[in-house]
Design an enzyme around this catalytic site. Structure first.
Site, PDB file in Angstrom:
ATOM      1  CD  GLU A 113       2.818   9.026   4.919  1.00 39.72           C
ATOM      2  OE1 GLU A 113       4.084   8.543   5.329  1.00 39.72           O
ATOM      3  OE2 GLU A 113       2.120   9.663   5.533  1.00 39.72           O
ATOM      4  NE  ARG A 285      -1.227   6.254   9.770  1.00 34.70           N
ATOM      5  CZ  ARG A 285      -0.364   7.231  10.119  1.00 34.70           C
ATOM      6  NH1 ARG A 285      -0.451   7.777  11.420  1.00 34.70           N
ATOM      7  NH2 ARG A 285       0.519   7.612   9.243  1.00 34.70           N
ATOM      8  NE  ARG A 381      -1.146  11.568  13.370  1.00 38.34           N
ATOM      9  CZ  ARG A 381      -0.257  11.215  12.914  1.00 38.34           C
ATOM     10  NH1 ARG A 381       0.283  11.855  11.692  1.00 38.34           N
ATOM     11  NH2 ARG A 381       0.232  10.098  12.979  1.00 38.34           N
TER      12      ARG A 381
END
Ligand code: FAD
Ligand code: SIN
Length: 528
Positions: A113, A285, A381
């Site tokens: 990811e 992200r 995060r």
């Protein structure tokens, strides 16, 4: 039942709460309360998986570095090391509980990811959270020392001011909870209490989080006297499905990890190379979400495309069976074409300030999981570090309680909930109106890109609504909707106040008025 006394009360039946319960139940009687169903938290919704260093080519140091880079240096390194070094053991325990992680040959299959420099995400297809939640629940339900009560909305923590012989101390003795079925408020006392109530994502109009993610635990702990930190660090996931009816379906980051590409529907071209040429779709992200936001605003789009169809139908169906089926039901075939996606709120990085033992500022109160701020995530995060934090801190809090049990007195007599001055609500529409208003201005003014002026506008509205909601709460019998509205507003206030205090752009907090990074990374700590 209108009252109960247990050794330990746990508020929340997600990954953090149930991990703590299973550890404590070795010797203690534990009560776990959940709002709505026992599987209604974010845990059951997790898709991608759990990050852990499990193969010889990977190292703790690399996972630690990736976490610190994603967190823009705001992470507390001690916490990052503490969690990451405990990850392999946490995975082992889940396997012992029967979680059927995907395998490849003799080893676990690891996916990748954003922000991770290695494949290190263990998963159960694309529905990891469901498998984890079910395994933890089964073990808890079978344990004779654990009582699980669904349909209990905790309203406030019980402290010294609720004692029959008023001590006024900050010591926490449990919580008052609304029984959603009977409408009565129950008093649940305990020697120690663990807050594991999840995040506050629903403070935003668009969020991948379940309906109950209204920041109740953060608001309860704040009202009881706990500091909260880094509440401005709200994470937006880059790829939530864009659909007129289905508003909060996540398309896991693992789709990009396995080759998915982001495409501007107007130009038909990939665009991440303009924003992060080295990491492209696998940048952290905050970077990807801002890039999508910028493309949407620049080209006046409703969404961008996420395309993995080039990997072939068998590959896509094998890796993402849940997402494939769900999208097919909505008329989107991800094996044949792109998926329309937009960013949406996804994770609350800030929360109740805790130490490495899960201790809060108040004696008798611990916190674990998404409602807490442990120092692991910093300003952003890293993907799949969140379930991991739940397992590590759920256990750490429980162990600390077990090891220091002789310090935990039995609760004194407590006043029951006082309903003598309230009546049934006469205008439920007030709750709906205020709820919608908060979520809309938080999305528009406190979203991915911020300015001081927008934050001040949000603050102004929060102050106005504060009087109205306070007045309503003071006069009417509580309902889950009212409890949630009060807490949403409290969290909105904490987010905006924290955002106004940070005079830089770091990680998830990006403001046009302070675009630079300050030399020193400092937590935003609010003191009640
Ligand atoms: P939750 O699982 O949210 O549980 C909260 C509990 O508290 C619930 O039982 C709820 O009923 C209870 N509760 C709340 N308020 C009250 C109240 N007032 N009274 C009583 N009980 C209350 N993280 C990863 O690491 N990997 C992933 O792949 C991943 N995917 C995700 C996908 C989605 C769609 C979402 C939304 C999140 C994802 N996350 C992922 C994040 C992760 O799922 C959560 O951070 C984590 O599950 C939080 O667990 P928790 O135990 O802290 O809280
Ligand atoms: C996802 O599957 O993209 C979510 C993972 C996470 O939130 O950690």
């Amino acid at each position: 039942m209108t009252s109960s006394e247990y050794d330990v009360l746990i508020i929340g039946s997600g990954a953090a709460g149930l991990t703590a319960a299973l550890t404590l139940a070795e010797t203690k009687k534990v009560l776990v309360l959940a709002k709505g169903a026992l599987n209604s938290g974010s845990t059951a919704w997790a898709q991608g998986g759990i990050a852990a260093v499990l193969e010889p080519g990977d190292t703790f140091e690399s996972h630690i570095e990736d976490t610190m880079i994603a967190g823009a240096g705001l992470n507390r390194r001690e916490t990052v090391e503490f969690v990451i070094e405990r990850a392999p053991r946490a995975i082992e325990r889940l396997i012992e509980l029967g979680v059927p992680f995907n395998e490849e040959g003799d080893a676990l299959h690891l996916t990748r990811e954003g922000g991770h420099s290695h494949r290190r995400i263990v998963h159960v297809n694309d529905a990891t959270g469901w498998a984890v939640q079910m395994a933890l629940l089964k073990a808890a339900e079978e344990h004779p020392n654990i009582t699980l009560l669904a349909g209990r909305s905790c309203i406030d923590l019980i402290t010294g001011k609720h004692e029959e012989r008023y001590s006024g101390s900050g010591r926490v003795w449990g919580a008052y909870a609304l029984n959603e079925e009977t409408g009565r408020v129950e008093t649940h006392t305990a020697h120690a209490t663990i807050m594991a109530s999840g995040g506050a994502g629903r403070v935003y109009q668009f969020s991948t989080a379940p309906k109950g993610a209204t920041g109740d635990g953060i608001a309860m702990a704040w009202r009881a006297g706990c500091r909260v930190s880094n509440m401005e660090m709200m994470q937006f996931h880059p790829t939530c499905l864009y659909h007129l009816e289905v508003k909060n379906f996540l398309i896991t980051e693992a789709v990009r990890g396995e080759g998915g590409q982001l495409i501007n529907p107007r130009t038909g071209k990939r665009f991440m190379e303009f924003y992060d040429p080295a990491r492209l779709e696998l940048a952290p992200r905050d970077v990807v979400a801002r890039a999508i936001d910028a493309e949407i605003k620049r080209f006046g789009l409703d969404y961008v495309w996420l395309d993995i169809s080039h990997m072939g139908a068998d590959f896509v169906k094998h890796h993402f069976p849940t997402i494939y089926e769900k999208l097919l039901g909505l008329g989107i075939d991800m094996t044949a074409g792109p998926i329309p996606v937009v960013p949406a709120q996804h994770y609350t990085c800030g929360g109740i300030l805790i130490d490495l033992e899960g201790r809060t500022d108040l004696p008798g109160l611990y916190a674990a999981g998404e409602c807490s701020e442990s120092g692991l995530h910093g300003a952003n995060r890293l993907a799949s570090n969140s379930l991991l934090e739940c397992f590590v801190f759920g256990e750490a809090a429980a162990r600390h309680i077990l090891d220091h049990w002789h310090f935990f007195d039995a609760p004194p007599p407590i006043h029951p909930w006082d309903e003598s001055r309230v009546t049934d609500s006469d205008e439920e529409v007030v709750i709906k109106q205020n709820w919608t208003e908060i979520r809309r201005f938080m999305w528009n003014y406190v979203g991915i890109v911020r300015t001081t002026k927008r934050l001040e506008r949000a603050q102004h509205r929060i102050n106005m609504l504060g009087g109205e909601v306070g007045d309503y709460y003071g006069h009417f019998r509580v309902t889950t909707d009212l409890i949630e509205l009060r807490n949403l507003l409290q969290c909105a206030d904490l987010i905006v106040r924290s955002a106004l205090k940070r005079h830089e752009s770091r990680g998830l907090h990006y403001t046009l008025d302070y675009p630079e990074l300050l030399p020193e990374a400092k937590d935003t700590v609010l003191v009640p």
